[in-house]
Design an enzyme around this catalytic site. Structure first.
Site, mmCIF file in Angstrom:
data_model
loop_
_atom_site.group_PDB
_atom_site.id
_atom_site.type_symbol
_atom_site.label_atom_id
_atom_site.label_comp_id
_atom_site.label_asym_id
_atom_site.label_seq_id
_atom_site.Cartn_x
_atom_site.Cartn_y
_atom_site.Cartn_z
ATOM 1 N N ARG A 10 0.842 -1.211 0.000
ATOM 2 C CA ARG A 10 0.000 0.000 0.000
ATOM 3 C C ARG A 10 0.865 1.244 0.000
ATOM 4 N NH1 ARG A 10 -3.158 -2.708 4.874
ATOM 5 N NH2 ARG A 10 -4.780 -3.797 3.721
ATOM 6 N N PHE A 31 -11.620 -4.145 -5.137
ATOM 7 C CA PHE A 31 -11.564 -5.052 -3.986
ATOM 8 C C PHE A 31 -10.930 -4.274 -2.819
ATOM 9 C CE2 PHE A 31 -10.921 -7.475 -7.914
ATOM 10 C CZ PHE A 31 -11.981 -8.367 -7.889
ATOM 11 N N ASP A 35 -16.051 -2.476 -3.799
ATOM 12 C CA ASP A 35 -16.069 -3.741 -3.065
ATOM 13 C C ASP A 35 -17.518 -4.213 -2.980
ATOM 14 O OD1 ASP A 35 -13.819 -5.157 -0.969
ATOM 15 O OD2 ASP A 35 -15.924 -5.730 -0.679
ATOM 16 N N CYS A 79 -3.359 -13.577 -4.273
ATOM 17 C CA CYS A 79 -3.029 -14.167 -2.967
ATOM 18 C C CYS A 79 -3.281 -15.668 -2.985
ATOM 19 C CB CYS A 79 -3.808 -13.471 -1.849
ATOM 20 S SG CYS A 79 -5.584 -13.584 -2.028
HETATM 21 N N1 SAH Z 1 -7.333 -4.501 -0.927
HETATM 22 C C1 SAH Z 1 -7.861 -4.821 0.381
HETATM 23 C C2 SAH Z 1 -8.015 -6.306 0.627
HETATM 24 C C3 SAH Z 1 -8.852 -7.033 -0.376
HETATM 25 S S1 SAH Z 1 -9.520 -8.511 0.199
HETATM 26 C C4 SAH Z 1 -7.012 -4.170 1.448
HETATM 27 O O1 SAH Z 1 -5.999 -3.529 1.123
HETATM 28 O O2 SAH Z 1 -7.337 -4.303 2.632
HETATM 29 C C5 SAH Z 1 -10.663 -8.893 -1.053
HETATM 30 C C6 SAH Z 1 -11.919 -8.046 -1.053
HETATM 31 O O3 SAH Z 1 -12.647 -8.385 -2.213
HETATM 32 C C7 SAH Z 1 -12.882 -8.260 0.103
HETATM 33 O O4 SAH Z 1 -13.122 -7.034 0.728
HETATM 34 C C8 SAH Z 1 -14.185 -8.779 -0.548
HETATM 35 O O5 SAH Z 1 -15.358 -8.229 0.039
HETATM 36 C C9 SAH Z 1 -14.037 -8.287 -1.944
HETATM 37 N N2 SAH Z 1 -14.691 -9.059 -2.997
HETATM 38 C C10 SAH Z 1 -14.694 -10.390 -3.188
HETATM 39 N N3 SAH Z 1 -15.294 -10.700 -4.350
HETATM 40 C C11 SAH Z 1 -15.687 -9.530 -4.915
HETATM 41 C C12 SAH Z 1 -16.333 -9.181 -6.123
HETATM 42 N N4 SAH Z 1 -16.689 -10.111 -7.005
HETATM 43 N N5 SAH Z 1 -16.547 -7.888 -6.396
HETATM 44 C C13 SAH Z 1 -16.187 -6.931 -5.503
HETATM 45 N N6 SAH Z 1 -15.548 -7.208 -4.347
HETATM 46 C C14 SAH Z 1 -15.298 -8.483 -4.057
#
Ligand code: SAH
Length: 395
Positions: A211, A227, A249, A339
């Site tokens: 980040r 996401f 998200d 991941c």
């Molecule tokens: N980038 C974030 C972590 C991402 S974790 C950080 O820095 O903290 C993955 C995320 O994807 C979760 O919040 C989950 O709610 C979201 N997610 C999963 N499938 C999704 C989809 N199809 N569309 C949008 N969000 C999604």
């Protein structure tokens, strides 16, 4: 103690200190161990190899703990492992600008199936093996002695537990319950975390370094954070003066928490667009509208939970990245992550190369991302390396 003899030739991985013995490697089990019991693993000649947790429900029949026969797996042993893991993170614990980090990372810290995350004065714990489940009381005692947290919360509602034949748990293990939202800091940026209801253990501290790396490319830029969860990339971009940030998200709690976090850090909410939607759907819509961004972040959940899911996952990563790349013009940046442990960096590069070809973009890798130091990778356990990413510039 129950003794387990391996088939001839199956001792090699144990010698190399790999911590998993697959069920197919077992020859004879002398006695009737309960799942989670510590057993002695012997080679085909009956020579001692290691101690480990037994589980007949799991593909990994023994999770190895200790290679020295003269050591007892007792409270002092757990205390030593916990303390070693925490000592290695002492500088992170001493850093007042960062109050969220992983203290114990399972096999990487010689405690297979135990994850402990620190969120300010609380600990969020995931117990993902029957062996750790059995040792739970001892581990709590040792953690309390070392860290004196306000409370220890169990977030073991993970699918890994069902593979071990243990039921999901979610609740207070020790001390006081955390408030619905507690505040932590990461590199000086404030976050609300909902330990009981948030995803995984409440927060994704594995993206801490990435980040802040990405933020340095965000000054004055329009950023699309896909996401976003509670806004890790979005907030860091604002901290470095991004012109506008759009976060997407599908989770309502994620979007709610992200909005709280924008306010908490006194960032300009007028420059922030939060969209609760499916990312693929949203990217399609942006493409239809001809929308462009300077920086796009794609940090999806694990698409490949195992090797068998690799083909499907590769297609999903490719489609996602193709859509993300199409939103960028020459000079634009894509930060893309996986991941999935089953997707190694070379496979990931190949998938992104296909995505770029399909999107009609020529791209350069300008940086590679990995997991941070509190998620270490044991060289003898490459499976522990799961987080990877690329920073790409569209030529
Ligand atoms: N980038 C974030 C972590 C991402 S974790 C950080 O820095 O903290 C993955 C995320 O994807 C979760 O919040 C989950 O709610 C979201 N997610 C999963 N499938 C999704 C989809 N199809 N569309 C949008 N969000 C999604």
């Amino acid at each position: 103690m129950v003794e387990i003899k391996l088939k001839k030739g199956k001792e090699k991985a144990v010698y190399q200190r790999h911590p998993w013995v697959f069920s197919g490697a077992l020859d004879k089990v002398k006695g009737k161990p309960e799942n989670g019991d510590v057993v002695k693993v012997l080679d085909a000649q009956g020579e001692f190899l290691a101690y480990g947790y037994y589980n007949d429900q799991s593909r990994v029949a023994v999770r190895l703990l200790e290679w020295d026969e003269n050591v007892n797996i007792d409270e002092a042993w757990y205390e030593q492992k916990v303390n070693t893991a925490i000592d290695g993170r002492a500088h992170l614990l001493a850093n007042e600008a960062t109050t969220a980090c992983r203290l114990i990372f399972s096999e990487a810290d010689f405690l297979p199936g135990l994850i402990v995350d620190r969120y300010a004065d609380f600990l969020s714990v995931q117990i993902l093996s029957s062996g750790i489940e059995k040792a739970k009381e001892t581990i709590i005692k040792v953690l309390v002695k070392r860290l004196q947290p306000k409370g220890i919360f169990d977030r073991s509602d993970a699918t890994a537990r069902t593979h071990e034949g243990i039921t999901a748990e979610n609740g207070l293990l020790w001390g006081e319950n955390p408030a619905e939202f507690i505040e932590v800091k990461e590199n000086g940026i404030k976050y609300h975390i909902n330990i009981a209801e948030g995803q995984k253990s409440g927060f994704y501290c594995d993206q801490r370094d990435n980040r802040s790396i990405l933020a340095s490319y965000s000054t004055g830029k329009t950023v699309l954070d896909c996401f976003s969860y509670s806004g890790g990339f979005s907030l860091n971009a604002f901290a470095q003066g991004a012109a506008e940030v759009t976060s997407v998200d599908s989770s309502a709690l994620a979007i709610e928490t992200l909005k709280q976090n924008i306010t908490l850090n006194q960032f300009d909410a007028a420059k922030h667009i939060a969209i609760q939607s499916d990312v693929n759907k949203q990217l399609r819509q942006f493409n239809d509208e001809g929308k462009k961004f300077d920086v796009v972040v794609l940090d999806p959940p694990k698409y490949a939970p195992s090797r068998s899911a690799l083909d499907r996952a590769a297609r999903a990563y490719k489609d996602l990245n193709r859509r993300g790349l199409m939103l960028l013009e020459s000079g634009g940046l894509l930060a893309t992550f996986s991941c999935s442990g089953a997707v190694d960096i070379e496979t990931f590069k190949q998938i992104i190369a296909w995505a770029a070809l399909d999107a009609g973009k020529e791209v350069q890798i300008i940086k590679q991302f990995c997991q941070p130091e509190d998620h270490p990778v044991r060289l003898s356990f490459p499976e522990g390396e799961y987080l990877k990413g690329l920073l790409l510039r569209v030529v």
